[in-house]
Design a protein around this motif. Sequence first.
Motif, PDB file in Angstrom:
ATOM      1  N   GLY A   1       7.520  10.020   4.571  1.00 15.13           N
ATOM      2  CA  GLY A   1       7.098  11.370   4.943  1.00 15.13           C
ATOM      3  C   GLY A   1       6.318  12.050   3.849  1.00 15.13           C
ATOM      4  N   ASP A   2       6.792  11.926   2.607  1.00 15.73           N
ATOM      5  CA  ASP A   2       6.081  12.526   1.478  1.00 15.73           C
ATOM      6  C   ASP A   2       4.687  11.928   1.324  1.00 15.73           C
ATOM      7  N   GLN A   3       4.562  10.627   1.571  1.00 14.80           N
ATOM      8  CA  GLN A   3       3.270   9.973   1.397  1.00 14.80           C
ATOM      9  C   GLN A   3       2.275  10.388   2.478  1.00 14.80           C
ATOM     10  N   ILE A   4       2.753  10.558   3.699  1.00 15.49           N
ATOM     11  CA  ILE A   4       1.870  11.056   4.762  1.00 15.49           C
ATOM     12  C   ILE A   4       1.521  12.514   4.498  1.00 15.49           C
ATOM     13  N   ALA A   5       2.522  13.317   4.121  1.00 14.62           N
ATOM     14  CA  ALA A   5       2.312  14.752   3.892  1.00 14.62           C
ATOM     15  C   ALA A   5       1.349  15.012   2.738  1.00 14.62           C
TER      16      ALA A   5
ATOM     17  N   TYR B   1      12.622   5.547   2.611  1.00 17.83           N
ATOM     18  CA  TYR B   1      11.667   4.913   1.704  1.00 17.83           C
ATOM     19  C   TYR B   1      11.097   3.644   2.342  1.00 17.83           C
ATOM     20  N   PRO B   2       9.935   3.164   1.872  1.00 22.01           N
ATOM     21  CA  PRO B   2       9.289   2.010   2.503  1.00 22.01           C
ATOM     22  C   PRO B   2      10.176   0.771   2.625  1.00 22.01           C
ATOM     23  N   HIS B   3      11.100   0.545   1.685  1.00 18.88           N
ATOM     24  CA  HIS B   3      11.907  -0.671   1.729  1.00 18.88           C
ATOM     25  C   HIS B   3      12.827  -0.699   2.952  1.00 18.88           C
ATOM     26  N   ALA B   4      13.033   0.461   3.588  1.00 20.84           N
ATOM     27  CA  ALA B   4      13.903   0.524   4.765  1.00 20.84           C
ATOM     28  C   ALA B   4      13.174   0.157   6.048  1.00 20.84           C
ATOM     29  N   PHE B   5      11.872  -0.136   5.953  1.00 19.66           N
ATOM     30  CA  PHE B   5      11.061  -0.442   7.123  1.00 19.66           C
ATOM     31  C   PHE B   5      10.666  -1.917   7.120  1.00 19.66           C
ATOM     32  N   SER B   6      10.587  -2.508   8.306  1.00 18.25           N
ATOM     33  CA  SER B   6      10.101  -3.877   8.434  1.00 18.25           C
ATOM     34  C   SER B   6       8.597  -3.913   8.211  1.00 18.25           C
TER      35      SER B   6
ATOM     36  N   SER C   1       0.810  -1.214   0.000  1.00 19.56           N
ATOM     37  CA  SER C   1       0.000   0.000   0.000  1.00 19.56           C
ATOM     38  C   SER C   1       0.843   1.263   0.000  1.00 19.56           C
ATOM     39  N   LEU C   2       2.157   1.092   0.164  1.00 22.77           N
ATOM     40  CA  LEU C   2       3.062   2.237   0.160  1.00 22.77           C
ATOM     41  C   LEU C   2       3.793   2.309  -1.182  1.00 22.77           C
ATOM     42  N   ASN C   3       3.939   3.503  -1.712  1.00 28.48           N
ATOM     43  CA  ASN C   3       4.613   3.697  -2.989  1.00 28.48           C
ATOM     44  C   ASN C   3       6.126   3.655  -2.775  1.00 28.48           C
ATOM     45  N   PRO C   4       6.826   2.692  -3.395  1.00 26.61           N
ATOM     46  CA  PRO C   4       8.269   2.565  -3.160  1.00 26.61           C
ATOM     47  C   PRO C   4       9.083   3.727  -3.704  1.00 26.61           C
TER      48      PRO C   4
END
Length: 351
Positions: free
Chosen positions: A129-133, A170-175, A121-124
């Motif tokens: 931060g950009d996606q929440i903002a 970026y999303p790939h840096a998160f578990s 659901s997150l754009n890689p």
Amino acid sequence: MAATDTLTRLEKVPPGRDSPLLRVRDLTVQFRAGRKEWVTAVQDVSFEVAAGESVALVGESGSGKTVSSLAVMGLTGDTGGRVSHGSVEFDGRDLVAGTPAQWRALRGTGMGMIFQQPIRSLNPAYTVGDQIAESVRKHLGLDRKAAMARAVEMLELVQIPRAAERVREYPHAFSGGMCQRVMIAMVMACNPRLLIADEPTTALDVTVQKTILQLLRDLQEQTGVALLFVTHDLGVVAELCERVVVMYAGEVIEDGTVDDVFSVPQHPYTSGLLSSIPRPGMSSDRRLAAIPGRIPAAGEWPSGCHFHNRCPHARTGLCDNTHPVLVETTSGRSARCLRVTDLELQGVTGA
């Protein structure tokens, strides 16, 4: 800034449950199966969620839980479906006939949805931060600097360490668990009044599941947001929710408080689900109870009661011929069973 400080800055949903925040009535959803043929996936579904209330939508895969929740969000058209009958009222306003622009305006400030497998659901290509903002700027009208500050606040809210630094990652840096926290932050950033969580802990390990559930509990307590929790895990329901709506083969078959439904189920399917839960002190060599057969696919529902061919209490000539309606059995409880008045079904003691 501490997470508890951030919580106080979220807009508190005013209390009061005189009228439901969400009222779904006789909802029927269909999907195209050919050039001219439509198959019914959800039929005459009705339930309510009051302001600040936590309600679970429960059932096996294929029962219609996710389809119902997508219809509430106005997203069935994106998956090739349509609402052919019924109403979805949010804060007293029927949404089914709403325009795409009206739906887009409501998503975010009115209601938000957390999906399974958050990494999808997150754009890689964009930082978290950009996606929440982006959502905050669209729905709350903040400028870029204020929206990014809000993104940092929301990451702190969901207890992501070093939020001011990680907001630029970026999303790939998160578990997986951290991605789910980011999704919760994104949804809660615009102060929605209803949060729909579609099996948000399914792909997470047990320890992370517990953390996410505690986070949802804390958010609801602090903000007063209503919660519609879609799941097949009855243990989670007992821990998180006040009321439970049980679905089977596209229909609501039981509705009531968690304590009532778990202690004294009024539908054989609910009793079967509860019997499959491991009990404390159960012998390791004892087999768990199982419901025989499988849930029928949409378009393959049997005549009569949809559950009759798997039900140990079904009566030939009755349950296979007559389709039961959902009836109120006691105040605040309803069930869809032709034998509801003469069955004594097993629940979970101490629920």
